[in-house]
Design an enzyme around this catalytic site. Sequence first.
Site, short mmCIF file in Angstrom:
data_model
loop_
_atom_site.label_atom_id
_atom_site.label_comp_id
_atom_site.label_asym_id
_atom_site.label_seq_id
_atom_site.Cartn_x
_atom_site.Cartn_y
_atom_site.Cartn_z
CE1 TYR A 653 -4.13 -1.66 -0.03
CE2 TYR A 653 -3.03 -3.11 1.51
CZ TYR A 653 -4.14 -2.85 0.67
OH TYR A 653 -5.31 -3.70 0.60
CG LEU A 654 2.86 2.16 3.00
CD1 LEU A 654 3.86 1.93 4.32
CD2 LEU A 654 1.74 3.28 3.32
#
Length: 695
Positions: A653-654
């Site tokens: 997600y990052l």
Amino acid sequence: MLLSCSEHKDSSEKKHKDKEKTKHKDGSSEKHKDKHKDKDKEKRKEEKVGVSYRGGKMKPPFFVSFCSPPRIKDEPDDDGFYASPKEDSKPLKRPREDDDADYKPKKIKTEDIKKAKKRKQEEEETDNSVLNCIEWEEERYPEGIKWKFLEHKGPVFAPPYEPLPENVKFYYDGKVMKLSTKAEEVATFFAKMLDHEYTTKEIFRKNFFKDWRKEMTSEEKSTITSLSKCDFTHMSQYFKAQTEARKQMSKEEKQKIKEENERLLKEYGYCVMDNHKERIANFKIEPPGLFRGRGNHPKMGMLKRRIMPEDIIINCSKDSKVPPPPPGHKWKEVRHDNKVTWLVSWTENIQGSIKYIMLNPSSRIKGEKDWQKYETARRLKKCVDKIRNQYREDWKSKEMKVRQRAVALYFIDKLALRAGNEKEEGETADTVGCCSLRVEHIKLHPELDGQEYVVEFDFLGKDSIRYYNKVPVEKRVFKNLQLFMENKQPEDDLFDRLNTSILNKHLQDLMEGLTAKVFRTYNASITLQQQLKELTNPDDNIPAKILSYNRANRAVAILCNHQRAPPKTFEKSMMNLQSKIDAKKEQLADARRELKSAKADAKVRRDEKSKKAVESKKKAVQRIEEQLMKLEVQATDREENKQIALSTSKLNYLDPRISVAWCKKWGIPIEKIYNKTQREKFAWAIDMAEEDYEF
DNA sequence: ATCGGAACTTAGTATTCAGCCG
DNA sequence: CGGCTGAATACTAAGTTCCGAT
């Protein structure tokens, strides 16, 4: 072309053709069930897609509202709550970026391409690829084509079953019983899990026994009629002893096994895709065993059958060397489909779904996709305010479907919930996401702990991980929820006029390539960036900065509800760490004492030697102080991490460029943030991002 | 145009590994 | 120098989204 994709690729996204399923959940509150096909809307969308992005045109104007007909028959009375003009509009709770204004739509492109090119060249030099690299940046595949050349060695099959030695017995009803090979193999699966609580579960046992009986000879079948009369303990002991023996193996033996594994990896672990030798993620076929679902899975304990070459579909390019099947066997099929990325596939027997062998995350094809994902999230950043305003407007819509959609989107945005597809009942564990939330999963509190309009969520999400959260929401949301819940049973759908397909269609209209999961990516990444800004103290030393990083990471993990079971040894290891800290403190005190006496000594003696001694003692103190600090930081970090898993958000997600930029900015070695695997996966970002990168 | 299946990403846990400490 | 521990890796289930056959 590795890193040069985005615009083009983005624009080539296909039309959306999601189905609009009708939900069925027997009987209760029928009037909420009738779905409305918003034909008008469908049509208009069609038009938009027609002119749309393909060919690099601008995306359609931001949004067209569809409030008009048809009215819903059970449209609530207008009690004024949504029409009220003085209705306040509090900002969302989660912190957001305020500096959108100076956000530049960095289009990546040229610069990045150059860099990527450079990197690629370097890579080529050190790469173990045997092949020449032709100008890879230029290759731009036509729509949907994933590769031109693909060659691999096929999968590695699970080792064949080795029957138990004669002296290992199975007992039925207290009597020794010799099992046929097939039945024995399945029995060993159970025996190996005997210590696990799975084997005590009713469903597990039932499923296992049913499938086991299928493998038995008719004789065995007639004898073995009750699982509780089966005694696997001897078998279980045997396997434990085996594990033990494996641990006790000599170095040489272990080395041998290791070498064998390496050989396997070397031979089967790589493939060639378009002039590059790429690592394969899972080249080993899953061995047979008992299915272990997560949570309360109705199929737990079922026999996962052995996969044979005859089950296997090979995918490779026509001009490649097709991997030969094992002697005496045939592949199910060999195909040459360059519109997909997988190398090998087979159909699994528990859910009937297809499993694949694909490339490692470090591969071009995965990295590129990953990059694209974050670019989509960055595009969302540019229009998220508009979208938020839009769904806030939609809370007032006359149309039930629109309101539900708007409230659901609010949850997805604010709480980073997953989309929530419908699932076939009885096939999987009962878990939900946003669109599939049921009335029983939320509680409304007009007031709670001094806060107004609190929604209490309690449901099982993906992997049956519990989501529990009490969130204050805006009044309109709250009122809408009350409305949605009217006259419904606990087991009815909260959003009975909504599903992921409807939602995603709508999102597609708001932004090309936008789907529900983009919000998770976007909110995760933006939170990291924002938290890093907030938490990083320029004066901190490296370990402290890393702690800040981990805290920022943790904020995201909490947002995304990434949990883990507290490690079994957690308490113990915490205690160990504490005693280490105590020891270090003592050591520090000692070192300080020594320094003191050395100083005193030097004062008296005034010779070079004693001066030097003071210096070295000073250094010792400093070193110990640093070590202590490090330990303390570690302790804090670990305590805060007890039930939170950072790795999932970090990996999925990052936007890695945020982390890379942060490392560059503060002079943190990237190795402190990403381990080897992660560095390989994020190679594109490590190379691409500069200190000033803005998500 | 719909539907269900295919494809691909995301997820937590189990196992293995490497290095550290007594 | 072996046992232990935490980190890394392996594994595969469980999601989401896409897409093609009918």
